[in-house]
Design a protein around this motif. Structure first.
Motif, PDB file in Angstrom:
ATOM      1  N   TYR A   1      51.306  92.479 -82.006  1.00 49.81           N
ATOM      2  CA  TYR A   1      50.838  92.883 -80.689  1.00 49.81           C
ATOM      3  C   TYR A   1      49.369  93.314 -80.756  1.00 49.81           C
ATOM      4  N   ALA A   2      48.564  92.766 -79.840  1.00 49.14           N
ATOM      5  CA  ALA A   2      47.136  93.084 -79.705  1.00 49.14           C
ATOM      6  C   ALA A   2      46.321  92.662 -80.923  1.00 49.14           C
ATOM      7  N   GLY A   3      46.918  91.886 -81.817  1.00 47.73           N
ATOM      8  CA  GLY A   3      46.201  91.465 -83.011  1.00 47.73           C
ATOM      9  C   GLY A   3      45.722  90.029 -82.901  1.00 47.73           C
ATOM     10  N   GLY A   4      44.717  89.712 -83.688  1.00 49.87           N
ATOM     11  CA  GLY A   4      44.203  88.356 -83.720  1.00 49.87           C
ATOM     12  C   GLY A   4      43.414  88.018 -82.472  1.00 49.87           C
ATOM     13  N   ASN A   5      42.784  86.852 -82.478  1.00 48.68           N
ATOM     14  CA  ASN A   5      42.044  86.372 -81.318  1.00 48.68           C
ATOM     15  C   ASN A   5      41.914  84.860 -81.391  1.00 48.68           C
ATOM     16  N   THR A   6      41.719  84.272 -80.242  1.00 47.57           N
ATOM     17  CA  THR A   6      41.605  82.826 -80.108  1.00 47.57           C
ATOM     18  C   THR A   6      40.359  82.513 -79.294  1.00 47.57           C
ATOM     19  N   SER A   7      39.852  81.271 -79.426  1.00 43.92           N
ATOM     20  CA  SER A   7      38.645  80.922 -78.680  1.00 43.92           C
ATOM     21  C   SER A   7      38.598  79.435 -78.395  1.00 43.92           C
ATOM     22  N   ALA A   8      37.737  79.091 -77.451  1.00 41.30           N
ATOM     23  CA  ALA A   8      37.440  77.695 -77.128  1.00 41.30           C
ATOM     24  C   ALA A   8      36.004  77.644 -76.629  1.00 41.30           C
ATOM     25  N   SER A   9      35.319  76.575 -76.924  1.00 43.29           N
ATOM     26  CA  SER A   9      33.962  76.400 -76.416  1.00 43.29           C
ATOM     27  C   SER A   9      33.914  75.185 -75.502  1.00 43.29           C
ATOM     28  N   GLY A  10      32.976  75.215 -74.580  1.00 44.09           N
ATOM     29  CA  GLY A  10      32.817  74.136 -73.619  1.00 44.09           C
ATOM     30  C   GLY A  10      31.540  74.344 -72.824  1.00 44.09           C
ATOM     31  N   GLU A  11      31.434  73.660 -71.705  1.00 49.40           N
ATOM     32  CA  GLU A  11      30.208  73.734 -70.909  1.00 49.40           C
ATOM     33  C   GLU A  11      30.475  74.314 -69.526  1.00 49.40           C
ATOM     34  N   LEU A  12      29.510  75.106 -69.057  1.00 51.36           N
ATOM     35  CA  LEU A  12      29.459  75.580 -67.684  1.00 51.36           C
ATOM     36  C   LEU A  12      28.040  75.354 -67.168  1.00 51.36           C
ATOM     37  N   VAL A  13      27.896  75.281 -65.893  1.00 51.81           N
ATOM     38  CA  VAL A  13      26.567  75.110 -65.310  1.00 51.81           C
ATOM     39  C   VAL A  13      25.881  76.458 -65.222  1.00 51.81           C
ATOM     40  N   ASP A  14      24.671  76.539 -65.769  1.00 50.59           N
ATOM     41  CA  ASP A  14      23.862  77.751 -65.674  1.00 50.59           C
ATOM     42  C   ASP A  14      23.416  77.890 -64.220  1.00 50.59           C
ATOM     43  N   PRO A  15      23.807  78.946 -63.523  1.00 46.27           N
ATOM     44  CA  PRO A  15      23.464  79.055 -62.105  1.00 46.27           C
ATOM     45  C   PRO A  15      21.969  79.248 -61.853  1.00 46.27           C
ATOM     46  N   VAL A  16      21.221  79.613 -62.877  1.00 44.68           N
ATOM     47  CA  VAL A  16      19.773  79.808 -62.709  1.00 44.68           C
ATOM     48  C   VAL A  16      19.039  78.485 -62.825  1.00 44.68           C
ATOM     49  N   THR A  17      19.354  77.709 -63.882  1.00 44.84           N
ATOM     50  CA  THR A  17      18.622  76.462 -64.128  1.00 44.84           C
ATOM     51  C   THR A  17      19.321  75.238 -63.564  1.00 44.84           C
ATOM     52  N   GLY A  18      20.617  75.358 -63.316  1.00 41.87           N
ATOM     53  CA  GLY A  18      21.380  74.206 -62.874  1.00 41.87           C
ATOM     54  C   GLY A  18      21.737  73.254 -63.994  1.00 41.87           C
TER      55      GLY A  18
END
Length: 676
Positions: A23-40
């Motif tokens: 319980y509450a141990g470990g962690n998981t992740s994923a990477s990907g792309e989002l649009v930067d709202p400042v630069t587009g």
């Protein structure tokens, strides 16, 4: 969003099995792309489980979202392992947008590895290899070059760099064993990452099962065998208040009892003492269980008095040893000692008692120690259990980051750490009292003659970490004792008792039968005596003080018509308050009463016929009885169940710490019932 949904789903599946990650141990992740709202322009981001979250219940809101380019740029300014804590603060400057969870210390492990999906888990079988004396050799033997050994390093930025380098140097690898700690796996897709995590775990489990020794903890020691279940539970109920009192020397704790087969077997074996002394290894484990447990060193069937005396002596030794452990490793910058009491107490033949500031924490501490037993079993089956060094455990237990995490916790509620039993709590006043006590942080045993009603109310209050239901006939001593024992086994002890069970039969003197008289006195006068007596035994054993509250009535002092048996029983209760306040006061146990006027709405008594009888006496329609009662008061207000609950809370929440023997009127002002 597919990437986030996949990550949450994977996390929930992995977190559902405590053997895969605690319980509450470990962690998981994923990477990907989002649009930067400042630069587009598209920006590469990392979604990773935030600090303090739990994989099994993770939602998108529990993810930290960071810009990968900024996290990876920290490599160029990383000042070295002496400044790890500063790197956690630096993650805040890498966040993408607003909101999301706080980044954890393990963020670097996920951001620096050149793979899109990463799992860091604490599986029992994986930690067994990680804590085996020859874990590196075993890892190579079991996995070849598909899983790489990484020597122990405290979680942080440097560990992330280590794993990055291992992954780059071993492109064929699917993950690694982290010495003393757990596993990390990766994959190009979420499915591949999850599959790789499970491959490491299941392969380790199979190897231990196939190649491990049959009795890794040694032979059973005569006298430590589990007692028969009924005897074991009775002994546990007798010892729990004593142990909880000791474990609450520095701070009041809630307890949890475990007598699973794995725990009982471990405690019966010859390696119990040396393995227990080594403590747990995975950081998540010993942060909850402390550096080592307290272990009773007497036969399971030893006389109770002898056991109690020995527990007191062992507790004194444990506190002295823990203070010495702190003194050996503390520096000028270390947080102050957090308390020297054990979080885990092992009683061979009986079970394990675990402690925390609330029931969930106590239960999870016990679950973690069961994980640790499985880890030790696996390590001993293949090799020799060799956890991380004591100095490393101290560095994590008294880590400034852990101190900061503790400081971020919400302020405890007024009744946090208190354990209550409320009789007659299946409806009406008792239900309202149980609701208020639970809302203010108490663990509550909802006791009622109607077991279904008790279960319904307990379910309304929350999970078994908050409330349990007990079926109890307060007129029977055995039933009362069973209800108190159930409360003690569920939560570790008892601090607050509300004698609320009652009934009423309204008749003139000449129509009152012996049965009418006996029934009302059995439930209210005798029942309150039996409950108070059973509860006082627990409170005296704990030596933590306590509160006993009687829900009496204005009829205890006011002579109403056609009410002899009820009024006399309530007068008996009222005087019990005074008598017990005088007797139990030297032990810090306060005894007070609440005197309500007629509570019509929501009342089980009134719904059961009492309302119709009283309405007939006063010559008003039954539906107008509450308004009738209100109009005869000084305040012209109707008394409701929650008003009585408010008085119980006021008496027990600490503001009236020097008040005992008091009766609080909750009657909107009935002058004839003024206390004199």
């Amino acid at each position: 969003m597919g990437t986030v949904d996949d990550l949450v789903g994977r996390s929930n599946r992995l977190g559902a099995d405590p053997g895969t990650t605690n319980y509450a141990g470990g962690n998981t992740s994923a990477s990907g792309e989002l649009v930067d709202p400042v630069t587009g322009a598209p920006a590469e981001v990392l979604w990773v489980k935030g600090s303090g979250g739990d994989l099994g219940t993770l939602t998108a809101a529990g993810l930290a979202v960071l810009r990968l380019d900024r996290v990876r740029a920290l490599v160029d300014v990383y000042p070295g392992v002496e400044h790890e804590d500063a790197m956690v603060a630096a993650f805040d400057h890498c966040l993408f947008g607003r909101g999301g969870a706080a980044p954890s210390i393990d963020t670097a492990m996920h951001a620096l590895v050149d793979v899109a999906h990463v799992d860091h888990l604490h599986p029992d079988a994986g930690i067994a290899l990680a804590t085996a004396a020859d874990g590196e050799t075993l890892t190579a033997e079991i996995f070849g070059d598909r899983v790489v050994w990484v020597p122990w390093r405290r979680p942080g930025f440097q560990l992330g760099l280590d794993i990055r380098d291992v992954q780059r140097a071993n492109p064929q690898a699917i993950g690694c064993i982290l010495g003393g700690h757990g596993i990390t796996a990766w994959g190009a897709t979420s499915e591949e990452c999850e599959a790789n995590s499970l491959t490491i775990i299941r392969t380790a489990e199979a190897h231990i099962a196939e190649h491990g020794s049959a009795e890794p903890f040694g032979a059973v020691v005569p006298g430590r065998e589990p007692l028969p279940e009924a005897e074991r539970r009775a002994r546990a109920a007798a010892l729990a208040p004593v142990i909880r009192g000791l474990a609450s020397t520095d701070r009041r704790m809630v307890g949890h009892f475990t007598d699973s087969e794995a725990v009982l077997d471990f405690m019966a074996r010859e390696k119990l003492a040396p393995l227990a002394a080594l403590g747990t290894s995975c950081p998540d484990h010993f942060l909850r269980t402390k550096v080592s447990p307290m272990v009773l060193d007497l036969p399971a069937a030893a006389p109770l008095e002898e056991v109690v005396d020995r527990l007191h002596a062992l507790h004194a030794d444990y506190r002295r040893d823990y203070a010495a452990y702190y003194a050996r490793h503390a520096t000028a910058d270390s947080p102050a000692i957090r308390g020297a009491d054990p979080a885990i107490v092992l009683v061979p033949g009986v079970g394990m008692f675990s402690f925390g500031t609330d029931q969930q924490t106590a239960r999870v501490a016990g679950e973690f120690y069961v994980n640790a037993i499985t880890v030790m079993r696996g390590a001993e089956a293949l090799s020799r259990y060799a956890p991380i060094e004591e100095s490393e455990k101290f560095r994590i237990e008294y880590w400034a980051l852990e101190e900061a995490k503790l400081a971020r916790r919400p302020k405890p509620k007024p009744l946090a750490g208190r354990i209550a039993i409320v009789t007659g709590a299946g409806s009406g006043i008792g239900r309202a009292i149980a609701q208020r006590l639970a809302a203010e942080g108490a663990c509550v045993a909802v006791a009622d003659l109607d077991g279904e009603a008790a279960s319904r109310v307990a379910g309304e209050l929350g999970s078994a970490d908050v409330a349990i239901a007990v079926t109890a006939d307060v007129t029977a001593a055995d039933a009362v004792q069973s209800a108190v024992e159930a409360t003690v086994l569920a939560f570790g002890g008892l601090d607050l008792v509300v004698n609320n069970a009652g009934l009423s039969i309204s008749k003139p003197l000449l129509e009152t039968t012996e049965r009418d008289w006996d029934l009302q006195h059995d439930v209210m006068a005798k029942g309150s005596f039996l409950v108070s007596r059973a509860a006082a035994r627990v409170m005296l054993a704990q030596d933590l003080g306590g509160d006993i509250v009687y829900i009496s009535s204005k009829n205890a002092v006011f002579a109403g018509p056609n009410n002899l048996a009820y009024g006399a029983a309530k007068a008996d209760q009222a005087h019990q308050v005074r008598l017990l306040a005088a007797e139990l006061g030297p032990h810090g146990i306060r005894v007070n009463g609440v005197n309500p006027d007629g509570v019509v709405r929501g009342s089980g008594i009134f719904a059961g016929g009492w309302g119709a009888e009283r309405a007939k006496v006063y010559g008003v329609p039954e539906e107008d009885l509450g308004a009738f009662y209100a109009q005869r008061t000084l305040l012209k207000r109707e008394v409701l169940p929650e008003h009585v609950a408010n008085a119980v809370f006021a008496l027990t929440a600490g503001e009236l710490s020097h008040t005992t023997g008091l009766h609080v009127p909750v009657d909107a002002g009935v002058a004839a019932a003024f206390l004199r």
